[in-house]
Each structure stands twice: as structure tokens, then as C-alpha cells.
Design a protein around this motif. Sequence first.
Motif, PDB file in Angstrom:
ATOM      1  N   SER A   9      60.531  52.753  34.033  1.00 16.92           N
ATOM      2  CA  SER A   9      61.605  51.788  34.248  1.00 16.92           C
ATOM      3  C   SER A   9      62.569  51.825  33.064  1.00 16.92           C
ATOM      4  O   SER A   9      62.226  52.249  31.975  1.00 16.92           O
ATOM      5  CB  SER A   9      61.023  50.379  34.431  1.00 16.92           C
ATOM      6  OG  SER A   9      60.241  50.014  33.328  1.00 16.92           O
ATOM      7  N   THR A  10      63.796  51.384  33.297  1.00 13.83           N
ATOM      8  CA  THR A  10      64.783  51.277  32.232  1.00 13.83           C
ATOM      9  C   THR A  10      64.398  50.093  31.353  1.00 13.83           C
ATOM     10  O   THR A  10      64.079  49.019  31.853  1.00 13.83           O
ATOM     11  CB  THR A  10      66.197  51.098  32.819  1.00 13.83           C
ATOM     12  OG1 THR A  10      66.507  52.248  33.601  1.00 13.83           O
ATOM     13  CG2 THR A  10      67.236  50.923  31.725  1.00 13.83           C
ATOM     14  N   LEU A  11      64.419  50.332  30.048  1.00 15.11           N
ATOM     15  CA  LEU A  11      63.999  49.302  29.092  1.00 15.11           C
ATOM     16  C   LEU A  11      65.133  48.980  28.128  1.00 15.11           C
ATOM     17  O   LEU A  11      65.886  49.864  27.739  1.00 15.11           O
ATOM     18  CB  LEU A  11      62.799  49.798  28.276  1.00 15.11           C
ATOM     19  CG  LEU A  11      61.562  50.267  29.035  1.00 15.11           C
ATOM     20  CD1 LEU A  11      60.530  50.840  28.074  1.00 15.11           C
ATOM     21  CD2 LEU A  11      60.971  49.126  29.849  1.00 15.11           C
ATOM     22  N   VAL A  52      64.314  53.557  18.858  1.00 11.97           N
ATOM     23  CA  VAL A  52      64.953  54.150  20.042  1.00 11.97           C
ATOM     24  C   VAL A  52      66.308  54.719  19.633  1.00 11.97           C
ATOM     25  O   VAL A  52      66.657  55.851  19.992  1.00 11.97           O
ATOM     26  CB  VAL A  52      65.103  53.115  21.184  1.00 11.97           C
ATOM     27  CG1 VAL A  52      66.051  53.623  22.264  1.00 11.97           C
ATOM     28  CG2 VAL A  52      63.746  52.777  21.784  1.00 11.97           C
ATOM     29  N   GLU A  53      67.070  53.970  18.862  1.00  9.54           N
ATOM     30  CA  GLU A  53      68.390  54.425  18.437  1.00  9.54           C
ATOM     31  C   GLU A  53      68.292  55.648  17.527  1.00  9.54           C
ATOM     32  O   GLU A  53      69.115  56.566  17.624  1.00  9.54           O
ATOM     33  CB  GLU A  53      69.156  53.291  17.769  1.00  9.54           C
ATOM     34  CG  GLU A  53      69.581  52.229  18.776  1.00  9.54           C
ATOM     35  CD  GLU A  53      70.215  51.004  18.164  1.00  9.54           C
ATOM     36  OE1 GLU A  53      70.067  50.769  16.936  1.00  9.54           O
ATOM     37  OE2 GLU A  53      70.859  50.245  18.920  1.00  9.54           O
ATOM     38  N   LYS A  54      67.296  55.691  16.647  1.00  7.88           N
ATOM     39  CA  LYS A  54      67.085  56.889  15.814  1.00  7.88           C
ATOM     40  C   LYS A  54      66.796  58.092  16.703  1.00  7.88           C
ATOM     41  O   LYS A  54      67.346  59.178  16.501  1.00  7.88           O
ATOM     42  CB  LYS A  54      65.901  56.694  14.853  1.00  7.88           C
ATOM     43  CG  LYS A  54      66.161  55.794  13.695  1.00  7.88           C
ATOM     44  CD  LYS A  54      64.900  55.693  12.841  1.00  7.88           C
ATOM     45  CE  LYS A  54      65.038  54.667  11.765  1.00  7.88           C
ATOM     46  NZ  LYS A  54      63.830  54.554  10.914  1.00  7.88           N
ATOM     47  N   ILE A  66      69.094  51.563  24.792  1.00  9.25           N
ATOM     48  CA  ILE A  66      68.550  51.378  26.138  1.00  9.25           C
ATOM     49  C   ILE A  66      67.799  52.641  26.529  1.00  9.25           C
ATOM     50  O   ILE A  66      68.310  53.755  26.387  1.00  9.25           O
ATOM     51  CB  ILE A  66      69.675  51.086  27.154  1.00  9.25           C
ATOM     52  CG1 ILE A  66      70.385  49.781  26.778  1.00  9.25           C
ATOM     53  CG2 ILE A  66      69.119  51.026  28.570  1.00  9.25           C
ATOM     54  CD1 ILE A  66      71.666  49.527  27.541  1.00  9.25           C
ATOM     55  N   VAL A  67      66.575  52.469  27.004  1.00  5.39           N
ATOM     56  CA  VAL A  67      65.751  53.616  27.375  1.00  5.39           C
ATOM     57  C   VAL A  67      65.850  53.807  28.879  1.00  5.39           C
ATOM     58  O   VAL A  67      65.147  53.169  29.656  1.00  5.39           O
ATOM     59  CB  VAL A  67      64.285  53.418  26.933  1.00  5.39           C
ATOM     60  CG1 VAL A  67      63.469  54.673  27.223  1.00  5.39           C
ATOM     61  CG2 VAL A  67      64.215  53.069  25.450  1.00  5.39           C
TER      62      VAL A  67
END
Length: 163
Positions: A9-11, A52-54, A66-67
Motif C-alpha cells: 500500500s502507499t504509505l 524514506v527521503e534519503k 511518500i512510499v
Amino acid sequence: MVASTTTHSTLSEGNSNNDINDVKYLQKQLNLFYHSYISVDGYFGDSTKEYVEKFQSDCCLTVDGIVGSQTWSYLDAIVPYSRSQHSTLSKGSNNNEVKYLQARLNQLKRQGKSGTATIAVDGNFGSQTETQVKAFQSKSGLSVDGIVGDNTWTVLEGAALKP
């Protein structure tokens, strides 16, 4: 090594609709890739977003924290190489292990440890990747041949994972 084809799912940070199991899986994957210690608690908070941003930056993805499907695709393709014996890679290699190498080289650039240019994380070991490998080898006192063998892998991962 084959990447997972699991649908995730989008996280996003703080979203109450986040799938707790997907968030825990994400946190475990980020911990493996960065050898970090994000709490694997299923809560997508500030530290999870930071990593996540890294990861998105190191993979030349849109850095939005956003994943979605693209970030999941890179995580599933690249992270398995964080805990494996590496192949020797050189110009002309084309696979997910090259993506892993490219993400690590971009990580070193982001950290100010090597390289001056960000390279595409496309799995193709072309001229740009070779140039960055040679720059890293030169800066690290290794034989400058553009081939990523055992010595280059050891020094590269040591540099990337050292605070």
C-alpha cells in the motif's frame, strides 16, 4: 536474486490509513539498507520519513517522503543486496545489483564522501557509473580500474555505512 513482486500500500507520514505491517516491513528494509535503527513499530513518523527521503534521494526518485509504487519497486529490487555477497561489476553490467551500486555511490555523494555528480539509478553500468566508481577508487586509495570487485565493495560499503 529476484526482487519481490508483493503489492504494497502507499504509505505516508502520520496517515492513519497506513497498513501497520507494510510500515514495519518498510522500516525493516530501511534498517537493512542503511544499517540504521529505526524503531520497527508500524508507525510512520519523522525518522521513518527522514530515511524514506534519503532513500528516494539516493535512488534519484521524487523526494516526497511518500512510499508509492516506484519507491517500493526500488526498495524490493535493491535492499536484498544489502545482505549478500556481491558480484564483480564493470562497464556493461546490467542488473539490480548495479542499481544497488549506483544508489550507494549517490549516497556517498549526498554524504559528501565521494563524487561530484548524482548518477541515474537505472541498473546500467555505463560511462557515468564507471566515472563515479573510478573517482571513488581514487579517493579511497584503491586501484583505479572502474571494476567493482571485493576490495572496492568492502571500502565502498564501509564508507557509506559509517556515520
